[in-house]
Scaffold this motif. Sequence first.
Motif, PDB file in Angstrom:
ATOM      1  N   ARG A 115       0.810  -1.213   0.000  1.00 18.88           N
ATOM      2  CA  ARG A 115       0.000   0.000   0.000  1.00 18.88           C
ATOM      3  C   ARG A 115       0.842   1.261   0.000  1.00 18.88           C
ATOM      4  O   ARG A 115       0.299   2.365   0.100  1.00 18.88           O
ATOM      5  CB  ARG A 115      -0.924   0.016   1.222  1.00 18.88           C
ATOM      6  N   SER A 116       2.163   1.140  -0.121  1.00 15.90           N
ATOM      7  CA  SER A 116       3.043   2.290   0.043  1.00 15.90           C
ATOM      8  C   SER A 116       3.962   2.457  -1.162  1.00 15.90           C
ATOM      9  O   SER A 116       4.495   1.482  -1.694  1.00 15.90           O
ATOM     10  CB  SER A 116       3.896   2.127   1.307  1.00 15.90           C
ATOM     11  N   PHE A 117       4.163   3.702  -1.575  1.00 16.15           N
ATOM     12  CA  PHE A 117       5.128   3.999  -2.631  1.00 16.15           C
ATOM     13  C   PHE A 117       5.597   5.438  -2.455  1.00 16.15           C
ATOM     14  O   PHE A 117       4.934   6.259  -1.805  1.00 16.15           O
ATOM     15  CB  PHE A 117       4.521   3.796  -4.022  1.00 16.15           C
ATOM     16  N   LEU A 118       6.758   5.754  -3.014  1.00 16.50           N
ATOM     17  CA  LEU A 118       7.271   7.120  -2.944  1.00 16.50           C
ATOM     18  C   LEU A 118       6.427   8.009  -3.846  1.00 16.50           C
ATOM     19  O   LEU A 118       6.135   7.662  -4.994  1.00 16.50           O
ATOM     20  CB  LEU A 118       8.736   7.161  -3.356  1.00 16.50           C
ATOM     21  N   ALA A 119       6.016   9.155  -3.335  1.00 15.77           N
ATOM     22  CA  ALA A 119       5.000   9.972  -3.988  1.00 15.77           C
ATOM     23  C   ALA A 119       5.402  10.421  -5.390  1.00 15.77           C
ATOM     24  O   ALA A 119       4.538  10.662  -6.233  1.00 15.77           O
ATOM     25  CB  ALA A 119       4.677  11.183  -3.117  1.00 15.77           C
TER      26      ALA A 119
END
Length: 434
Positions: A115-119
């Motif tokens: 659910r996470s990634f660098l913007a």
Amino acid sequence: MWRSATNKLGLAGTGVMATLAMFGLLPGLVSPASATSPGSPASSATGPPFTPIVSRLITPPNPLPASDGSVHLAYELLLTNLSPREADLSSVTVRGGSRTGPVLGRVTGDDLRARSFLAYDLSMTPTLIVPSGSTALVAMDTLVPKSGAIPSRLAVDLRATFGSVTPGQPPFASIYPDTVDEQLPSVPVVRKAVRVIAPPVAGGNWGNLNACCILSPHRVLVGAAGQPVLPERYGIDFSRWDFATKGFYSAEPPSLSNNLSYGAKLLAVANATVVATSDDLPDQPPNVLPTGYTLAQETGNDIVLQLAPKVFALYAHIQAGTVTVHVGQRVHTGQVLGLLGNSGNSSRPHLHFQLMDGPSPLTGNGLPFVFPSFTTVAVPNAAGDDLVALSRPLGHRNTYPLHDTVVRFSGPATAGTAPAPEPLPSIPSAGPDD
């Protein structure tokens, strides 16, 4: 932890922070008096806790009754690492109402990574690592049973660990801890009505791709007027699905002519006014991601309807030359607007549909919606890598179809004639506009 970190610093720092510490003007850093008294507190001052990772909410969640029988609260946390050390996200814990409220969800490990990634990463590569000075987007989805009360706020706790100090930092970088358990700003829950709209497509089985509430291309962050926005949070890519071929084509090799969605009628989801159209971009060949298109061509041929003040519907990737409406025209629920195509940023014929709070597809925030009636005929298997047909299809009213489900709409006969929405616990709802 804070005390030992500040004791390491002493007065060896240079620049503004060391000067402030020397004169006792920076709470939490040692003063000359405390420096001569080993073991004494670095500071007796109280105030907000030290948080190396700061959080920003883009838009608050709005309760969304979904096809899994739960109410989904979808929102995004923008986590910026202000530490000189690389952060490794460990867990996000969500409680209802307050820090002592019931735990509604805890995301850790592979689930958190998914659910996470660098913007700034448009490829949306899942990661738990946030370099110093970088911002990660965490796509949250907190579930509440339909029979349960919807909290007015969510209390969010973050746990993270840190690597080595980034080279070249001044000595006072040592104050940053190895591990943090942070209380992030609480997340308010919006209590606005969820809009009930008629289906934009009909006939056959429709796969709901990139729908809420997973991490998908529809959770990409963009900017508008200097603020972060998420136009596509609740957007759905509708594609017809065939159980015989287990795919979106009736034959191989894939072509526009044997795609099951291509040429499908696009239907007005409410009585509305046409505020924008485009109709002259060619269809892309299937299974090829286009390149070289402009910002204005992102959605391909499209139609934007205004359903109500600050409520707009987008139909994207329409077949060239098939748009049957014009700007300023009033349309009625179920009216044919055009035909589904493959124009713009599309690798396979599909309808990208979303509601948004402004007329521009890329600069408004997405709005939740539900359909008055549909039937779920297939869901993902336990591994999430295949679809399983349901032996007993599930009927839904006033519900949102979740990602990777296959549904069958009742058809345009239901459009504009939907019964009054069934009351949902603690969730206001609204019917189609006349």
